[in-house]
Design a protein around this motif. Structure first.
Motif, mmCIF file in Angstrom:
data_model
loop_
_atom_site.group_PDB
_atom_site.id
_atom_site.type_symbol
_atom_site.label_atom_id
_atom_site.label_comp_id
_atom_site.label_asym_id
_atom_site.label_seq_id
_atom_site.Cartn_x
_atom_site.Cartn_y
_atom_site.Cartn_z
ATOM 1 N N HIS A 142 35.619 49.163 38.364
ATOM 2 C CA HIS A 142 35.540 50.371 39.632
ATOM 3 C C HIS A 142 36.607 51.409 38.999
ATOM 4 C CE1 HIS A 142 33.887 47.049 41.654
ATOM 5 N NE2 HIS A 142 33.418 47.662 42.392
ATOM 6 N N MET A 143 36.077 52.512 39.373
ATOM 7 C CA MET A 143 36.762 53.748 39.361
ATOM 8 C C MET A 143 37.759 53.962 40.357
ATOM 9 S SD MET A 143 35.856 55.322 36.502
ATOM 10 C CE MET A 143 34.347 55.684 35.500
ATOM 11 N N PRO A 144 39.061 54.760 40.194
ATOM 12 C CA PRO A 144 39.960 54.687 41.260
ATOM 13 C C PRO A 144 39.340 55.194 42.567
ATOM 14 C CG PRO A 144 40.901 55.536 39.226
ATOM 15 C CD PRO A 144 39.392 55.277 39.025
ATOM 16 N N ALA A 145 38.313 56.063 42.610
ATOM 17 C CA ALA A 145 37.971 56.764 43.514
ATOM 18 C C ALA A 145 36.990 55.649 44.647
ATOM 19 C CB ALA A 145 36.756 57.949 43.488
ATOM 20 N N GLN A 146 36.516 54.449 43.848
ATOM 21 C CA GLN A 146 35.914 53.462 44.419
ATOM 22 C C GLN A 146 36.666 52.491 45.102
ATOM 23 O OE1 GLN A 146 33.381 52.523 40.858
ATOM 24 N NE2 GLN A 146 31.785 53.007 42.023
ATOM 25 N N MET A 147 38.056 52.676 45.138
ATOM 26 C CA MET A 147 39.111 51.537 45.575
ATOM 27 C C MET A 147 39.765 52.081 46.516
ATOM 28 S SD MET A 147 40.303 49.824 41.897
ATOM 29 C CE MET A 147 40.377 51.371 41.011
ATOM 30 N N SER A 148 40.536 51.269 47.302
ATOM 31 C CA SER A 148 41.544 51.719 48.581
ATOM 32 C C SER A 148 42.661 51.966 48.033
ATOM 33 C CB SER A 148 41.595 50.582 49.607
ATOM 34 O OG SER A 148 42.221 49.771 48.935
ATOM 35 N N GLY A 149 43.671 52.817 48.775
ATOM 36 C CA GLY A 149 44.938 53.142 48.312
ATOM 37 C C GLY A 149 45.689 51.888 47.822
ATOM 38 N N GLY A 150 45.784 50.847 48.736
ATOM 39 C CA GLY A 150 46.350 49.612 48.279
ATOM 40 C C GLY A 150 45.906 49.057 46.921
ATOM 41 N N GLU A 151 44.490 49.080 46.728
ATOM 42 C CA GLU A 151 44.001 48.757 45.509
ATOM 43 C C GLU A 151 44.532 49.526 44.454
ATOM 44 O OE1 GLU A 151 39.845 46.351 46.776
ATOM 45 O OE2 GLU A 151 39.959 48.565 46.626
ATOM 46 N N GLN A 152 44.356 50.741 44.525
ATOM 47 C CA GLN A 152 44.860 51.776 43.456
ATOM 48 C C GLN A 152 46.248 51.634 43.219
ATOM 49 O OE1 GLN A 152 43.405 55.932 43.472
ATOM 50 N NE2 GLN A 152 42.636 55.408 45.452
ATOM 51 N N GLN A 153 47.140 51.260 44.235
ATOM 52 C CA GLN A 153 48.710 51.042 43.865
ATOM 53 C C GLN A 153 48.886 49.684 43.189
ATOM 54 O OE1 GLN A 153 50.889 52.563 42.932
ATOM 55 N NE2 GLN A 153 52.421 53.073 44.800
ATOM 56 N N ARG A 154 47.895 48.658 43.405
ATOM 57 C CA ARG A 154 48.038 47.544 42.690
ATOM 58 C C ARG A 154 47.488 47.544 41.036
ATOM 59 N NH1 ARG A 154 44.793 44.170 47.053
ATOM 60 N NH2 ARG A 154 44.163 42.745 45.272
ATOM 61 N N VAL A 155 46.566 48.523 40.960
ATOM 62 C CA VAL A 155 46.199 48.795 39.491
ATOM 63 C C VAL A 155 47.354 49.590 38.829
ATOM 64 C CG1 VAL A 155 44.485 50.419 38.175
ATOM 65 C CG2 VAL A 155 43.764 49.143 40.057
ATOM 66 N N ALA A 156 47.957 50.451 39.562
ATOM 67 C CA ALA A 156 49.182 50.992 39.035
ATOM 68 C C ALA A 156 50.289 50.295 38.684
ATOM 69 C CB ALA A 156 49.671 52.151 39.907
ATOM 70 N N LEU A 157 50.598 49.240 39.558
ATOM 71 C CA LEU A 157 51.637 48.257 39.304
ATOM 72 C C LEU A 157 51.207 47.237 37.916
ATOM 73 C CD1 LEU A 157 52.300 46.457 42.802
ATOM 74 C CD2 LEU A 157 53.910 47.914 41.508
ATOM 75 N N ALA A 158 49.857 46.912 37.723
ATOM 76 C CA ALA A 158 49.355 46.243 36.559
ATOM 77 C C ALA A 158 49.604 47.164 35.450
ATOM 78 C CB ALA A 158 47.960 46.003 36.868
ATOM 79 N N ARG A 159 49.337 48.257 35.396
ATOM 80 C CA ARG A 159 49.539 49.545 34.299
ATOM 81 C C ARG A 159 50.940 49.472 33.878
ATOM 82 N NH1 ARG A 159 47.906 55.428 35.509
ATOM 83 N NH2 ARG A 159 49.674 55.109 36.586
ATOM 84 N N ALA A 160 51.858 49.530 35.034
ATOM 85 C CA ALA A 160 53.223 49.565 34.706
ATOM 86 C C ALA A 160 53.977 48.511 33.956
ATOM 87 C CB ALA A 160 54.192 49.882 35.922
ATOM 88 N N VAL A 161 53.210 47.090 34.047
ATOM 89 C CA VAL A 161 53.924 45.977 33.708
ATOM 90 C C VAL A 161 53.277 45.377 32.531
ATOM 91 C CG1 VAL A 161 55.077 45.385 35.825
ATOM 92 C CG2 VAL A 161 52.718 44.496 35.314
ATOM 93 N N VAL A 162 52.172 45.988 32.211
ATOM 94 C CA VAL A 162 51.349 45.385 31.143
ATOM 95 C C VAL A 162 51.847 45.258 29.821
ATOM 96 C CG1 VAL A 162 49.824 47.380 30.369
ATOM 97 C CG2 VAL A 162 48.885 45.125 30.197
ATOM 98 N N THR A 163 53.045 46.041 29.551
ATOM 99 C CA THR A 163 53.448 46.348 28.320
ATOM 100 C C THR A 163 54.853 45.413 28.391
ATOM 101 O OG1 THR A 163 54.828 48.132 28.862
ATOM 102 C CG2 THR A 163 52.763 48.572 27.879
ATOM 103 N N GLN A 164 54.984 44.760 29.665
ATOM 104 C CA GLN A 164 56.164 43.917 29.528
ATOM 105 C C GLN A 164 57.500 44.557 29.544
ATOM 106 O OE1 GLN A 164 55.675 40.237 27.367
ATOM 107 N NE2 GLN A 164 54.124 39.677 28.093
ATOM 108 N N PRO A 165 57.589 45.787 30.198
ATOM 109 C CA PRO A 165 58.879 46.525 30.132
ATOM 110 C C PRO A 165 60.050 45.867 30.356
ATOM 111 C CG PRO A 165 57.701 46.910 32.182
ATOM 112 C CD PRO A 165 56.938 46.028 31.556
#
Length: 234
Positions: A142-165
């Protein structure tokens, strides 16, 4: 989570001034602060106190006008923009209030992007695993525009931690969400931090979010006006 004495972030007498219409505007002054490995730290204070600016300085997203900023023992003030970007790619994850997803990419592509930039061959497998970890395995295409704000922030969280920072920086991560979605994202933020053993520094106006941190630093008028350890909520 236990911490050790080594500072993962160290700021010494940091100042930040920006040019305004009438001349330089002081944003931060005399900031000296260490953050230890594994610590969770909340930056709180009224609007305009310098919280977000301090977070951006910690991440090398804003250059300090004076003083020293070190992360993982690296002096960020001596790095050029390309070197800073590489450092963040390997050591930091950043979550913004307004998500900052790439609108033309799917959720999976958004999360995989940091890994692809690092040359990881398993970028999409790891991205899918992180989306599943935040409950969005079914939304990969799904594209960001197809997701709710809560879902978009969860995607952003996944992106932030995917590199195991080593360091996770969050600027008002629940600020654009309703109470229910905010609570869900708040739980996920701490779960992901624990799973990846990251040091977490966040800006928040939410008392319940600050209360879950090991330590709260209060800012006012660009200065630190309080720095207190506390018992983090279980």
């Amino acid at each position: 989570m236990s911490t050790d004495a080594r500072p993962v972030l160290s700021l010494q007498d940091v100042h930040l001034s920006l040019n305004g219409n009438t001349g330089p505007i002081t944003i931060l002054q005399n900031i000296t602060l260490d953050v230890t490995r594994g610590e969770t730290l909340a930056l709180v204070g009224p609007s305009g106190s310098g919280k977000s600016s301090l977070l951006m300085v910690m991440g090398g997203l804003e250059r300090a006008s004076g003083g020293e900023v070190a992360a993982m023992g690296q002096d960020l003030t001596r790095l050029d923009e390309d070197a800073l970007a590489r450092f963040r790619r390997h050591h930091m994850g950043v979550v913004f209030q307004s998500f900052h997803l790439i609108p033309t990419m799917t959720a999976l592509e958004n999360v995989a992007t940091p890994l692809e930039l690092s040359g990881a061959r398993d970028a999409f497998d790891r991205a899918r695993a992180e989306l599943e970890a935040v409950g969005l395995g079914h939304r990969c295409d799904h594209m960001p525009a197809q997701m709710s704000g809560g879902e978009q922030q969860r995607v952003a969280l996944a992106r932030a931690v995917v590199t195991q920072p080593d360091i996770l920086l969050a600027d008002e991560p629940t600020g654009n969400l309703d109470q229910a979605n905010g609570a869900q994202v708040m739980d996920l933020l701490f779960d992901l931090r624990d799973r990846h053993n990251s040091t977490l520094v966040m800006v928040t106006h939410a008392p319940e979010l600050a209360a879950r941190c090991d330590r709260v630093v209060r800012l006012r008028d660009g200065r630190i006006h309080g720095d207190a350890a506390q018992e983090a909520a279980e």
